[in-house]
Structures are given as C-alpha cells and as structure tokens.
Motif scaffolding. Structure first.
Motif, PDB file in Angstrom:
ATOM      1  N   ASP A  13       0.943  -1.234  -0.097  1.00  0.00           N
ATOM      2  CA  ASP A  13       0.088   0.064  -0.097  1.00  0.00           C
ATOM      3  C   ASP A  13       0.920   1.439   0.073  1.00  0.00           C
ATOM      4  O   ASP A  13       2.072   1.124   0.369  1.00  0.00           O
ATOM      5  CB  ASP A  13      -0.875   0.137   1.110  1.00  0.00           C
ATOM      6  CG  ASP A  13      -0.229   0.251   2.508  1.00  0.00           C
ATOM      7  OD1 ASP A  13      -0.075   1.391   2.701  1.00  0.00           O
ATOM      8  OD2 ASP A  13      -0.304  -0.859   3.175  1.00  0.00           O
ATOM      9  N   PRO A  14       0.316   2.443  -0.538  1.00  0.00           N
ATOM     10  CA  PRO A  14       1.225   3.492  -0.790  1.00  0.00           C
ATOM     11  C   PRO A  14       1.761   4.161   0.506  1.00  0.00           C
ATOM     12  O   PRO A  14       2.706   4.414   0.465  1.00  0.00           O
ATOM     13  CB  PRO A  14       0.262   4.476  -1.531  1.00  0.00           C
ATOM     14  CG  PRO A  14      -0.917   3.813  -2.176  1.00  0.00           C
ATOM     15  CD  PRO A  14      -0.941   2.240  -1.065  1.00  0.00           C
ATOM     16  N   ALA A  15       1.098   4.043   1.643  1.00  0.00           N
ATOM     17  CA  ALA A  15       1.497   4.477   2.959  1.00  0.00           C
ATOM     18  C   ALA A  15       2.691   3.769   3.436  1.00  0.00           C
ATOM     19  O   ALA A  15       3.615   4.412   3.676  1.00  0.00           O
ATOM     20  CB  ALA A  15       0.268   4.678   4.041  1.00  0.00           C
ATOM     21  N   LYS A  16       2.835   2.601   3.327  1.00  0.00           N
ATOM     22  CA  LYS A  16       3.969   1.625   3.736  1.00  0.00           C
ATOM     23  C   LYS A  16       5.036   2.086   2.771  1.00  0.00           C
ATOM     24  O   LYS A  16       6.102   2.333   3.174  1.00  0.00           O
ATOM     25  CB  LYS A  16       3.388   0.424   3.658  1.00  0.00           C
ATOM     26  CG  LYS A  16       2.659  -0.231   4.842  1.00  0.00           C
ATOM     27  CD  LYS A  16       2.388  -1.598   4.706  1.00  0.00           C
ATOM     28  CE  LYS A  16       1.625  -2.240   5.732  1.00  0.00           C
ATOM     29  NZ  LYS A  16       0.266  -2.706   5.629  1.00  0.00           N
ATOM     30  N   LYS A  17       4.831   2.100   1.476  1.00  0.00           N
ATOM     31  CA  LYS A  17       5.773   2.330   0.412  1.00  0.00           C
ATOM     32  C   LYS A  17       6.591   3.873   1.041  1.00  0.00           C
ATOM     33  O   LYS A  17       7.638   3.992   1.003  1.00  0.00           O
ATOM     34  CB  LYS A  17       5.344   2.342  -1.002  1.00  0.00           C
ATOM     35  CG  LYS A  17       6.247   2.845  -1.894  1.00  0.00           C
ATOM     36  CD  LYS A  17       5.872   2.806  -3.129  1.00  0.00           C
ATOM     37  CE  LYS A  17       6.747   3.203  -4.406  1.00  0.00           C
ATOM     38  NZ  LYS A  17       7.255   4.514  -4.463  1.00  0.00           N
ATOM     39  N   LYS A  18       5.849   4.649   1.206  1.00  0.00           N
ATOM     40  CA  LYS A  18       6.196   6.056   1.456  1.00  0.00           C
ATOM     41  C   LYS A  18       7.008   6.146   2.892  1.00  0.00           C
ATOM     42  O   LYS A  18       8.334   6.456   2.873  1.00  0.00           O
ATOM     43  CB  LYS A  18       5.200   7.094   1.533  1.00  0.00           C
ATOM     44  CG  LYS A  18       5.613   8.499   1.770  1.00  0.00           C
ATOM     45  CD  LYS A  18       4.486   9.611   1.845  1.00  0.00           C
ATOM     46  CE  LYS A  18       5.124  10.889   2.098  1.00  0.00           C
ATOM     47  NZ  LYS A  18       3.926  12.090   2.108  1.00  0.00           N
ATOM     48  N   ALA A  19       6.617   5.598   3.816  1.00  0.00           N
ATOM     49  CA  ALA A  19       7.296   5.202   5.192  1.00  0.00           C
ATOM     50  C   ALA A  19       8.589   4.479   4.867  1.00  0.00           C
ATOM     51  O   ALA A  19       9.719   4.851   5.333  1.00  0.00           O
ATOM     52  CB  ALA A  19       6.411   4.636   6.004  1.00  0.00           C
ATOM     53  N   PHE A  20       8.577   3.443   4.064  1.00  0.00           N
ATOM     54  CA  PHE A  20       9.691   2.639   3.790  1.00  0.00           C
ATOM     55  C   PHE A  20      10.898   3.396   3.209  1.00  0.00           C
ATOM     56  O   PHE A  20      12.257   3.490   3.255  1.00  0.00           O
ATOM     57  CB  PHE A  20       9.500   1.467   3.079  1.00  0.00           C
ATOM     58  CG  PHE A  20      10.569   0.681   2.734  1.00  0.00           C
ATOM     59  CD1 PHE A  20      11.260  -0.093   3.783  1.00  0.00           C
ATOM     60  CD2 PHE A  20      10.917   0.466   1.268  1.00  0.00           C
ATOM     61  CE1 PHE A  20      12.117  -0.975   3.189  1.00  0.00           C
ATOM     62  CE2 PHE A  20      11.793  -0.607   0.899  1.00  0.00           C
ATOM     63  CZ  PHE A  20      12.535  -1.184   1.946  1.00  0.00           C
TER      64      PHE A  20
END
Length: 61
Positions: A13-20
């Motif tokens: 999901d985009p939120a996890k990608k951004k945090a990563f």
C-alpha cells in the motif's frame, strides 16, 4: 553486489511504501539495498543455500 540481476515486483500500500522510502533515505540506503539484505537474511534464517552465498562453496554453472 551480484553480477546478474532479476526484477522482483512487490505490491504494497502507498502509505507503507512512502514510510519505507523515507526510512531508507534517512539511513542513506536505497530501498533495493534494504530489500536485498532482507532476502539474504530470510534465506539464511531458513538455511536456504544458493550459488554465490558467502557461506556456500561456489557452484559452477
């Protein structure tokens, strides 16, 4: 790094990608570097051997 590469596509999901990506950047690492290390660690934890692994003898192709 390995001399030959293969692409691995992962959907998250985009939120996890951004945090990563943010965490990687803070640690001066690329996401690819981190994923490669995670894969090496996972293989090692499960005793999986593969050509080119430091603890394995070199396998001739």
């Amino acid at each position: 790094m390995e001399s030959k590469t293969a692409r691995l596509t992962v959907l998250i999901d985009p939120a996890k990608k951004k945090a990563f990506e943010t965490l990687c950047r803070q640690q001066d690492l690329t996401p690819s570097q981190v994923v490669r290390q995670l894969i090496r660690d996972y293989l090692s934890q499960h005793g999986t051997q593969y050509p080119g692994a430091a603890h394995n003898p070199r396998v001739d192709s």
